[in-house]
Design a protein around this motif. Sequence first.
Motif, PDB file in Angstrom:
ATOM      1  N   ASN A  56       1.940   3.401  -1.661  1.00 19.72           N
ATOM      2  CA  ASN A  56       2.253   2.805  -0.261  1.00 19.72           C
ATOM      3  C   ASN A  56       3.674   2.480  -0.700  1.00 19.72           C
ATOM      4  O   ASN A  56       4.552   2.737  -0.019  1.00 19.72           O
ATOM      5  N   VAL A  57       4.019   1.699  -1.727  1.00 19.21           N
ATOM      6  CA  VAL A  57       5.268   0.821  -1.716  1.00 19.21           C
ATOM      7  C   VAL A  57       6.135   1.944  -2.397  1.00 19.21           C
ATOM      8  O   VAL A  57       7.374   1.695  -1.926  1.00 19.21           O
ATOM      9  N   THR A  58       5.823   2.700  -3.128  1.00 14.53           N
ATOM     10  CA  THR A  58       6.896   3.623  -3.689  1.00 14.53           C
ATOM     11  C   THR A  58       6.998   4.983  -2.559  1.00 14.53           C
ATOM     12  O   THR A  58       7.906   5.530  -2.797  1.00 14.53           O
ATOM     13  N   GLY A  59       6.476   4.942  -1.542  1.00 16.14           N
ATOM     14  CA  GLY A  59       6.664   6.051  -0.587  1.00 16.14           C
ATOM     15  C   GLY A  59       5.929   7.128  -0.877  1.00 16.14           C
ATOM     16  O   GLY A  59       6.273   8.264  -0.002  1.00 16.14           O
ATOM     17  N   THR A  60       4.968   7.414  -1.597  1.00 22.13           N
ATOM     18  CA  THR A  60       4.409   8.620  -2.013  1.00 22.13           C
ATOM     19  C   THR A  60       3.270   8.836  -1.111  1.00 22.13           C
ATOM     20  O   THR A  60       3.285   9.974  -0.798  1.00 22.13           O
ATOM     21  N   ASN A  61       2.574   8.024  -0.718  1.00 19.67           N
ATOM     22  CA  ASN A  61       1.509   8.266   0.358  1.00 19.67           C
ATOM     23  C   ASN A  61       1.066   7.054   1.154  1.00 19.67           C
ATOM     24  O   ASN A  61       0.799   5.797   0.086  1.00 19.67           O
ATOM     25  N   SER A  62       1.001   6.937   2.433  1.00 17.58           N
ATOM     26  CA  SER A  62       0.900   5.675   2.985  1.00 17.58           C
ATOM     27  C   SER A  62      -0.574   5.892   3.534  1.00 17.58           C
ATOM     28  O   SER A  62      -0.759   5.131   4.609  1.00 17.58           O
ATOM     29  N   LEU A  63      -1.501   6.181   2.870  1.00 24.35           N
ATOM     30  CA  LEU A  63      -2.934   6.398   3.469  1.00 24.35           C
ATOM     31  C   LEU A  63      -3.457   5.036   3.407  1.00 24.35           C
ATOM     32  O   LEU A  63      -4.413   4.956   4.599  1.00 24.35           O
ATOM     33  N   ILE A  64      -3.167   4.182   2.671  1.00 26.51           N
ATOM     34  CA  ILE A  64      -4.092   2.861   2.934  1.00 26.51           C
ATOM     35  C   ILE A  64      -3.531   2.122   4.046  1.00 26.51           C
ATOM     36  O   ILE A  64      -4.436   1.162   4.658  1.00 26.51           O
ATOM     37  N   PHE A  65      -2.517   2.006   4.689  1.00 28.83           N
ATOM     38  CA  PHE A  65      -1.950   1.670   5.893  1.00 28.83           C
ATOM     39  C   PHE A  65      -1.850   2.396   7.159  1.00 28.83           C
ATOM     40  O   PHE A  65      -1.069   2.145   7.856  1.00 28.83           O
ATOM     41  N   ARG A  66      -2.372   3.454   7.361  1.00 31.78           N
ATOM     42  CA  ARG A  66      -2.425   4.292   8.339  1.00 31.78           C
ATOM     43  C   ARG A  66      -3.654   3.825   9.418  1.00 31.78           C
ATOM     44  O   ARG A  66      -4.414   3.232   9.234  1.00 31.78           O
TER      45      ARG A  66
ATOM     46  N   GLY B 287       6.067  -6.225   6.583  1.00 33.13           N
ATOM     47  CA  GLY B 287       7.070  -6.397   5.561  1.00 33.13           C
ATOM     48  C   GLY B 287       6.420  -7.247   4.378  1.00 33.13           C
ATOM     49  O   GLY B 287       7.155  -7.683   3.404  1.00 33.13           O
ATOM     50  N   LEU B 288       5.043  -7.209   4.196  1.00 38.20           N
ATOM     51  CA  LEU B 288       4.471  -8.117   3.034  1.00 38.20           C
ATOM     52  C   LEU B 288       4.014  -7.154   2.141  1.00 38.20           C
ATOM     53  O   LEU B 288       3.036  -7.522   1.562  1.00 38.20           O
ATOM     54  N   TYR B 289       4.365  -5.897   1.999  1.00 44.07           N
ATOM     55  CA  TYR B 289       3.734  -4.984   1.105  1.00 44.07           C
ATOM     56  C   TYR B 289       4.096  -5.241  -0.290  1.00 44.07           C
ATOM     57  O   TYR B 289       3.034  -5.013  -1.124  1.00 44.07           O
ATOM     58  N   VAL B 290       5.227  -5.757  -0.582  1.00 44.83           N
ATOM     59  CA  VAL B 290       5.568  -5.997  -1.970  1.00 44.83           C
ATOM     60  C   VAL B 290       4.566  -7.338  -2.485  1.00 44.83           C
ATOM     61  O   VAL B 290       3.786  -7.405  -3.504  1.00 44.83           O
ATOM     62  N   PHE B 291       4.374  -8.410  -1.577  1.00 46.96           N
ATOM     63  CA  PHE B 291       3.500  -9.444  -1.910  1.00 46.96           C
ATOM     64  C   PHE B 291       2.069  -8.901  -2.108  1.00 46.96           C
ATOM     65  O   PHE B 291       1.444  -9.451  -3.021  1.00 46.96           O
ATOM     66  N   GLY B 292       1.755  -7.965  -1.403  1.00 45.18           N
ATOM     67  CA  GLY B 292       0.481  -7.616  -1.263  1.00 45.18           C
ATOM     68  C   GLY B 292       0.018  -6.759  -2.774  1.00 45.18           C
ATOM     69  O   GLY B 292      -1.080  -6.980  -3.299  1.00 45.18           O
TER      70      GLY B 292
ATOM     71  N   THR C 293      -1.686  -5.964   7.297  1.00 45.14           N
ATOM     72  CA  THR C 293      -1.809  -5.113   8.415  1.00 45.14           C
ATOM     73  C   THR C 293      -1.305  -5.833   9.672  1.00 45.14           C
ATOM     74  O   THR C 293      -0.857  -5.173  10.759  1.00 45.14           O
ATOM     75  N   GLN C 294      -1.241  -7.258   9.659  1.00 40.45           N
ATOM     76  CA  GLN C 294      -0.805  -7.859  10.654  1.00 40.45           C
ATOM     77  C   GLN C 294       0.880  -8.065  10.747  1.00 40.45           C
ATOM     78  O   GLN C 294       1.522  -7.929  11.505  1.00 40.45           O
ATOM     79  N   ALA C 295       1.442  -7.972   9.205  1.00 33.62           N
ATOM     80  CA  ALA C 295       2.815  -8.038   9.064  1.00 33.62           C
ATOM     81  C   ALA C 295       3.376  -7.028   8.079  1.00 33.62           C
ATOM     82  O   ALA C 295       2.853  -7.082   7.052  1.00 33.62           O
TER      83      ALA C 295
END
Length: 98
Positions: free
Chosen positions: A88-98, A24-29, A20-22
């Motif tokens: 979220n990573v595939t772009g289907t749904n970004s619910l978790i990082f809204r 660009g770390l979605y794949v690492f997550g 949530t702070q950065a």
Amino acid sequence: MSVTALLLDAAAFGTYWLQTQAAGLYVFGVIAQGVITLALLIMTFTYKGKRFGWFNFQTWAHNFTIRYAVIVLSLIVNAVVLFLYVLNVTGTNSLIFR
């Protein structure tokens, strides 16, 4: 093992907070959450303690012990979060990082 499951939950929350702070770390997550979920899955099947408590004759069901329930609930929650990360990573749904 239940304390280890709680520590893994804390690590999973830490990686979520880091994402949530950065942004660009979605794949690492996703990778970190996958490793945590896999570790919890292994812990669920290799648990050597008592898994079931007393038998409830009114509902005809065995209840989990609290130690085993912590591991199982941790696995379920982290598996759902991993699914949301993948969405979220595939772009289907970004619910978790809204």
